[in-house]
Design an enzyme around this catalytic site. Structure first.
Site, PDB file in Angstrom:
ATOM      1  N   ARG A  28      51.443   4.671  33.190  1.00 17.68           N
ATOM      2  CA  ARG A  28      50.120   4.874  32.231  1.00 17.68           C
ATOM      3  C   ARG A  28      50.572   5.864  31.123  1.00 17.68           C
ATOM      4  O   ARG A  28      49.820   6.087  30.242  1.00 17.68           O
ATOM      5  CB  ARG A  28      48.938   5.031  32.781  1.00 17.68           C
ATOM      6  CG  ARG A  28      47.676   5.160  31.925  1.00 17.68           C
ATOM      7  CD  ARG A  28      46.362   4.783  32.609  1.00 17.68           C
ATOM      8  NE  ARG A  28      46.363   5.273  33.775  1.00 17.68           N
ATOM      9  CZ  ARG A  28      46.066   6.769  34.089  1.00 17.68           C
ATOM     10  NH1 ARG A  28      45.734   7.456  33.048  1.00 17.68           N
ATOM     11  NH2 ARG A  28      45.813   7.085  35.156  1.00 17.68           N
ATOM     12  N   TYR A  81      40.277  -7.805  10.024  1.00 17.39           N
ATOM     13  CA  TYR A  81      40.221  -8.462  11.261  1.00 17.39           C
ATOM     14  C   TYR A  81      38.768  -8.398  12.260  1.00 17.39           C
ATOM     15  O   TYR A  81      38.519  -7.257  12.047  1.00 17.39           O
ATOM     16  CB  TYR A  81      41.429  -8.191  12.195  1.00 17.39           C
ATOM     17  CG  TYR A  81      41.485  -8.846  13.412  1.00 17.39           C
ATOM     18  CD1 TYR A  81      41.279 -10.402  13.696  1.00 17.39           C
ATOM     19  CD2 TYR A  81      41.316  -8.300  14.648  1.00 17.39           C
ATOM     20  CE1 TYR A  81      41.476 -10.895  14.693  1.00 17.39           C
ATOM     21  CE2 TYR A  81      41.248  -8.813  15.882  1.00 17.39           C
ATOM     22  CZ  TYR A  81      41.178 -10.130  15.821  1.00 17.39           C
ATOM     23  OH  TYR A  81      41.237 -10.755  17.276  1.00 17.39           O
ATOM     24  N   ASP A 113      46.965  -1.048   8.902  1.00 12.61           N
ATOM     25  CA  ASP A 113      47.182  -2.226   9.940  1.00 12.61           C
ATOM     26  C   ASP A 113      48.318  -2.959   9.407  1.00 12.61           C
ATOM     27  O   ASP A 113      48.154  -3.821   8.293  1.00 12.61           O
ATOM     28  CB  ASP A 113      46.012  -3.168  10.269  1.00 12.61           C
ATOM     29  CG  ASP A 113      46.341  -4.078  11.286  1.00 12.61           C
ATOM     30  OD1 ASP A 113      47.350  -4.759  11.288  1.00 12.61           O
ATOM     31  OD2 ASP A 113      45.454  -4.474  12.047  1.00 12.61           O
ATOM     32  N   LYS A 152      51.768 -10.669  17.115  1.00 13.99           N
ATOM     33  CA  LYS A 152      51.896 -11.689  16.384  1.00 13.99           C
ATOM     34  C   LYS A 152      53.496 -11.701  16.019  1.00 13.99           C
ATOM     35  O   LYS A 152      54.212 -12.243  16.946  1.00 13.99           O
ATOM     36  CB  LYS A 152      51.318 -11.119  15.089  1.00 13.99           C
ATOM     37  CG  LYS A 152      49.787 -11.065  15.270  1.00 13.99           C
ATOM     38  CD  LYS A 152      48.849 -12.034  15.828  1.00 13.99           C
ATOM     39  CE  LYS A 152      47.389 -11.738  15.770  1.00 13.99           C
ATOM     40  NZ  LYS A 152      46.724 -11.640  16.957  1.00 13.99           N
TER      41      LYS A 152
HETATM   42  C1  LIG Z   1      45.525  -7.985  11.460  1.00 15.03           C
HETATM   43  C2  LIG Z   1      45.231  -7.806  12.940  1.00 15.03           C
HETATM   44  N1  LIG Z   1      45.065  -6.681  13.341  1.00 15.03           N
HETATM   45  C3  LIG Z   1      44.714  -6.353  14.693  1.00 15.03           C
HETATM   46  C4  LIG Z   1      44.439  -7.827  15.633  1.00 15.03           C
HETATM   47  C5  LIG Z   1      44.180  -7.511  17.005  1.00 15.03           C
HETATM   48  O1  LIG Z   1      45.431  -7.737  17.729  1.00 15.03           O
HETATM   49  P1  LIG Z   1      45.434  -8.034  19.296  1.00 15.03           P
HETATM   50  O2  LIG Z   1      44.814  -9.517  19.345  1.00 15.03           O
HETATM   51  O3  LIG Z   1      46.789  -7.977  19.677  1.00 15.03           O
HETATM   52  O4  LIG Z   1      44.547  -7.317  20.033  1.00 15.03           O
HETATM   53  C6  LIG Z   1      44.616  -8.706  15.198  1.00 15.03           C
HETATM   54  C7  LIG Z   1      44.549 -10.080  15.937  1.00 15.03           C
HETATM   55  O5  LIG Z   1      44.318 -11.133  15.478  1.00 15.03           O
HETATM   56  C8  LIG Z   1      44.974  -9.083  13.647  1.00 15.03           C
HETATM   57  O6  LIG Z   1      45.339 -10.075  13.143  1.00 15.03           O
END
Ligand SMILES: Cc1ncc(COP(=O)(O)O)c(C=O)c1O
Length: 343
Positions: free
Chosen positions: A60, A113, A185, A210
């Site tokens: 962890r 998101y 992000d 992704k």
């Molecule tokens: C741009 C973006 N940021 C963060 C996330 C969150 O990621 P996770 O599903 O791995 O928690 C997503 C998920 O679709 C995303 O498209």
């Protein structure tokens, strides 16, 4: 690989060789599926707990497979250090919590998101952290919206799902004047097409689920920065304490996925260009949103800060909701599913 060599090699080479050699001269990294590591003595334990030695304690907090992944993503993003998390949302929420306290404000782009929106709009306000959503494509509106207690500026570029492009360098310049931290992000662009840290961002976050995975078989998150001290605080003060740790097996899958990131992103982009061109010429399509189209509002900014336009395309169907539903329900090869970046 030493610092000089990191500069010498290109992105594709670094996705394969850009981390230290593996134990036992293993060509591929072993998966350290262990929760716990032992010490030689209490004195050894003391040195490790005091960070005088970088040995391992407990997964962890640290694990050799995860450390490799963290080192590799730090190289690819041109950062200095990184933290791996159990999901993109664990990375996003831990980074925000690590940078904010009651009374502070976040400014976020109006399109983010869904779960990131919920953290910003619903969870943080419960702890007296206010979030204001602005159109960050309008840099003047940001300038007018900054206050002494604006501590974080948060956005995705390209944004999910409408692919709006935010000028990272200009936002970072405004943030710098107010002492605010810029968090980007970078899930949609990946470090192959964009490196926000070189444009002035302080922290980059990823849903590694992704493109970094690339195979739709793992959840993971990453945060990267050039500020070593911040990453230490994020890892041991937040990831480790809140518990959003990545499984070493997922870390290994992501290390494997990273090896083909450049190859995949080049093909995703080539596909996206063809899809965007096809849709643009289609009589039943109202608008095509793709940063690589010269008519797209963020095109010039994308050209400036990205080395390619990415693999995501969105579009609007003429006639609105009903014809759009009909289109989706008529899909044959394409699956109706969330997420992206899979094969
Ligand atoms: C741009 C973006 N940021 C963060 C996330 C969150 O990621 P996770 O599903 O791995 O928690 C997503 C998920 O679709 C995303 O498209």
């Amino acid at each position: 690989m030493d610092k000089q060599n990191k500069k010498k090699y290109g992105f594709d080479t670094l996705t394969i060789h850009g981390a230290p050699d593996h134990p036992y001269r293993a060509v591929n990294p072993p998966i350290f599926m262990t929760s716990t590591f032992s010490f030689d003595s209490l004195e050894h334990a003391d040195e490790v707990f005091s960070f005088d030695r970088s040995d391992y304690v407990y997964t962890r907090g640290n694990n050799p497979t995860l450390r490799l992944l963290e080192e590799k993503i730090a190289v690819l993003e041109e950062g200095v250090a990184a933290v791996a998390f159990s999901s993109g949302m664990a990375a996003v929420s831990s980074v925000l919590l690590s940078l904010l306290k009651p009374g502070d404000e976040v400014v976020a782009h109006r399109t983010v998101y869904g779960s990131s929106y919920n953290v910003l709009a619903q969870i943080l306000p419960r702890y007296q952290i206010k979030c204001r959503f602005l159109d960050l494509t309008e840099i003047e509106s940001l300038r007018e919206a900054m206050y002494d207690n604006t501590k974080v500026i948060y956005f995705e570029t390209p944004a999910n799902p409408n692919l709006e492009i935010i000028d990272i360098a200009r936002v970072s310049e405004v943030a710098g004047k107010w002492g605010a931290t810029v968090v980007v992000d970078n899930t949609f662009a990946t470090p192959y097409f964009q490196k926000p840290l070189i444009h002035g961002a302080h922290v980059v976050v990823h849903s590694a689920t992704k493109y970094i995975s690339g195979h739709g078989d793992v959840l993971g998150g990453l945060a990267v920065s050039r500020d070593q001290e911040y990453i230490h605080r994020l890892k041991f003060g937040y990831m480790c304490e809140l518990g959003g740790v990545m499984s070493p097996f997922n870390g290994w899958l992501l290390l494997r996925g990273l090896k083909t990131l450049g190859l995949r992103m080049r093909q995703h982009e080539a596909n996206a260009r063809r899809v965007a061109g096809f849709l643009l010429a289609h009589p039943k399509v109202e608008t095509v949103l793709y940063p690589g189209l010269p008519g797209f509002p963020g095109y010039e900014t994308a050209k400036k800060q990205m080395t390619g336009f990415g693999g995501m395309v969105s579009f609007e169907v003429k006639g609105g909701l009903e014809p759009s539903k009909k289109l989706v329900n008529s899909l044959q090869l394409i699956k109706i599913a969330v997420s992206m970046g899979d094969a």
